[in-house]
Design an enzyme around this catalytic site. Structure first.
Site, mmCIF file in Angstrom:
data_model
loop_
_atom_site.group_PDB
_atom_site.id
_atom_site.type_symbol
_atom_site.label_atom_id
_atom_site.label_comp_id
_atom_site.label_asym_id
_atom_site.label_seq_id
_atom_site.Cartn_x
_atom_site.Cartn_y
_atom_site.Cartn_z
ATOM 1 N N GLY A 1 0.790 -1.238 0.000
ATOM 2 C CA GLY A 1 0.000 0.000 0.000
ATOM 3 C C GLY A 1 0.814 1.276 0.000
ATOM 4 O O GLY A 1 0.339 2.323 0.457
ATOM 5 N N ARG B 1 -14.659 -15.566 -9.990
ATOM 6 C CA ARG B 1 -14.373 -14.140 -10.173
ATOM 7 C C ARG B 1 -15.659 -13.294 -10.193
ATOM 8 O O ARG B 1 -15.710 -12.196 -9.653
ATOM 9 C CB ARG B 1 -13.618 -13.977 -11.507
ATOM 10 C CG ARG B 1 -12.597 -12.889 -11.524
ATOM 11 C CD ARG B 1 -11.885 -12.869 -12.859
ATOM 12 N NE ARG B 1 -10.739 -13.763 -12.924
ATOM 13 C CZ ARG B 1 -9.561 -13.525 -12.347
ATOM 14 N NH1 ARG B 1 -9.365 -12.421 -11.671
ATOM 15 N NH2 ARG B 1 -8.575 -14.383 -12.463
ATOM 16 N N ARG C 1 -5.856 -8.116 -8.622
ATOM 17 C CA ARG C 1 -6.911 -8.980 -9.152
ATOM 18 C C ARG C 1 -7.370 -8.429 -10.488
ATOM 19 O O ARG C 1 -7.510 -7.204 -10.646
ATOM 20 C CB ARG C 1 -8.134 -9.000 -8.207
ATOM 21 C CG ARG C 1 -7.851 -9.448 -6.810
ATOM 22 C CD ARG C 1 -7.504 -10.899 -6.696
ATOM 23 N NE ARG C 1 -8.503 -11.799 -7.244
ATOM 24 C CZ ARG C 1 -8.275 -13.083 -7.483
ATOM 25 N NH1 ARG C 1 -7.086 -13.610 -7.248
ATOM 26 N NH2 ARG C 1 -9.225 -13.862 -7.969
ATOM 27 N N ILE C 2 -7.607 -9.320 -11.429
ATOM 28 C CA ILE C 2 -8.164 -8.887 -12.712
ATOM 29 C C ILE C 2 -9.671 -8.712 -12.527
ATOM 30 O O ILE C 2 -10.342 -9.601 -11.988
ATOM 31 C CB ILE C 2 -7.854 -9.923 -13.811
ATOM 32 C CG1 ILE C 2 -6.344 -9.948 -14.071
ATOM 33 C CG2 ILE C 2 -8.618 -9.593 -15.092
ATOM 34 C CD1 ILE C 2 -5.888 -11.050 -14.991
ATOM 35 N N ASN D 1 -5.969 3.015 -12.514
ATOM 36 C CA ASN D 1 -4.947 2.062 -12.066
ATOM 37 C C ASN D 1 -3.566 2.654 -12.276
ATOM 38 O O ASN D 1 -3.361 3.481 -13.165
ATOM 39 C CB ASN D 1 -5.059 0.772 -12.901
ATOM 40 C CG ASN D 1 -4.059 -0.289 -12.474
ATOM 41 O OD1 ASN D 1 -3.838 -0.522 -11.285
ATOM 42 N ND2 ASN D 1 -3.422 -0.937 -13.444
ATOM 43 N N HIS E 1 0.172 1.186 -13.222
ATOM 44 C CA HIS E 1 0.845 -0.028 -13.688
ATOM 45 C C HIS E 1 2.337 0.258 -13.772
ATOM 46 O O HIS E 1 2.746 1.302 -14.291
ATOM 47 C CB HIS E 1 0.303 -0.442 -15.060
ATOM 48 C CG HIS E 1 0.943 -1.688 -15.561
ATOM 49 N ND1 HIS E 1 0.618 -2.939 -15.076
ATOM 50 C CD2 HIS E 1 1.926 -1.876 -16.470
ATOM 51 C CE1 HIS E 1 1.367 -3.847 -15.679
ATOM 52 N NE2 HIS E 1 2.175 -3.231 -16.530
ATOM 53 N N ASP F 1 -4.697 -3.803 -18.579
ATOM 54 C CA ASP F 1 -3.620 -2.808 -18.708
ATOM 55 C C ASP F 1 -3.633 -2.095 -20.067
ATOM 56 O O ASP F 1 -2.585 -1.752 -20.617
ATOM 57 C CB ASP F 1 -2.244 -3.475 -18.493
ATOM 58 C CG ASP F 1 -2.124 -4.073 -17.101
ATOM 59 O OD1 ASP F 1 -2.751 -3.554 -16.173
ATOM 60 O OD2 ASP F 1 -1.400 -5.077 -16.951
HETATM 61 C C1 GAR Z 1 3.201 -1.032 -7.515
HETATM 62 O O1 GAR Z 1 4.460 -1.093 -8.135
HETATM 63 C C2 GAR Z 1 2.105 -1.006 -8.559
HETATM 64 O O2 GAR Z 1 2.452 -0.283 -9.711
HETATM 65 C C3 GAR Z 1 1.976 -2.465 -8.873
HETATM 66 O O3 GAR Z 1 2.105 -3.124 -7.636
HETATM 67 C C4 GAR Z 1 2.915 -2.330 -6.772
HETATM 68 C C5 GAR Z 1 2.144 -2.089 -5.505
HETATM 69 O O4 GAR Z 1 2.924 -1.433 -4.557
HETATM 70 N N1 GAR Z 1 0.740 -2.747 -9.494
HETATM 71 C C6 GAR Z 1 0.588 -3.703 -10.390
HETATM 72 O O5 GAR Z 1 1.488 -4.445 -10.730
HETATM 73 C C7 GAR Z 1 -0.822 -3.816 -10.948
HETATM 74 N N2 GAR Z 1 -0.837 -4.674 -12.078
HETATM 75 P P1 GAR Z 1 2.235 -0.711 -3.318
HETATM 76 O O6 GAR Z 1 1.279 -1.735 -2.705
HETATM 77 O O7 GAR Z 1 3.369 -0.413 -2.399
HETATM 78 O O8 GAR Z 1 1.528 0.498 -3.823
#
Ligand code: GAR
Length: 224
Positions: free
Chosen positions: A16, A71, A97-98, A113, A115, A151
């Site tokens: 988070g 899902r 989650r997708i 989102n 990415h 994405d």
């Molecule tokens: C982040 O790098 C985010 O971009 C990625 O997960 C990490 C979460 O970090 N998200 C994905 O890969 C979504 N497909 P966080 O929980 O510390 O924010």
């Protein structure tokens, strides 16, 4: 909803850190409109970000995907949980989650989102290793609208970082994460202040002068 307030539900699955930077940036805003995080929801009861959100006095909630046979039923419950808060936007911040097409349709134009790649390069997982393996010299992150295709929704903002010869997936992910925090929280501030808005079918409008691209030249210097 108070017209001077823009409300969010944030979905997380783990650490988070993007959620933290968004909440922290929101608290510091001096803009005329206020942002409010109504709730942080996780599919993972052990997500570290939940405790932090709780400590800030933000409502938290778990919809554990393991409790649902498929899902569709998980997304249905997730949608019901979100609808209680009637947020202006739903922010996916490391939500792993997708989402089903039906969920996305229900909240069309409201789901955003982050990415960890410069989309359309490297959708899906393991983006940092893919960037290293492919030999690209720049990598980064993308804030985009969520559509039913993974994405692939319209891009709102991107930040780039160099890939250094000595990088492994960990060092590269740390460099990308530092710009993720800046990029996502700035986009959210733009949404709160009405400088970034979504209209029609996923049409993004950005007010003149609002920066939606930046890059980091070394580990310390950010050019905006
Ligand atoms: C982040 O790098 C985010 O971009 C990625 O997960 C990490 C979460 O970090 N998200 C994905 O890969 C979504 N497909 P966080 O929980 O510390 O924010």
């Amino acid at each position: 909803m108070d017209s001077k307030e823009c409300s969010f539900v944030i979905l997380i699955s783990g650490r988070g850190s993007n959620m933290r930077s968004i909440v922290t940036r929101m608290a510091k805003s001096s803009g005329p409109r206020r942002g409010k995080v109504c709730a942080v929801i996780s599919n993972n009861p052990d997500a570290n970000g939940l405790k932090w959100a709780n400590d800030q006095g933000i409502e938290t909630c778990v919809v554990n995907h393991h409790d649902y046979p498929n899902r569709d039923l998980f997304d249905k419950r997730l949608a019901e949980t979100i609808e209680k808060y009637q947020p202006d936007y739903i922010l996916l911040a490391g939500f792993m989650r997708i989402l089903t097409a039906e969920f996305v349709r229900k909240f069309q134009g409201k789901i955003i989102n982050i990415h960890p790649s410069l989309l359309p390069s490297f959708p899906g997982l393991h983006t940092h290793q893919k960037a290293i393996d492919s030999g690209v010299l720049w990598h980064g992150c993308t804030v985009h609208l969520v559509t039913a295709d993974l994405d692939a929704g319209p891009i709102i903002a991107q930040a780039a970082v160099p890939v250094l010869p000595e990088d492994d997936a960990n060092t590269l992910s740390e460099r990308v994460l530092s710009v993720e925090h800046q990029l996502y929280s700035e986009v959210v501030e733009g949404l709160i202040q009405g400088l970034i808005s979504i209209s029609g079918v996923n049409k993004i409008q950005v007010a003149q002068g609002v920066k939606t691209t930046f890059y980091k030249e070394s580990n310390n210097v950010v050019h905006v």
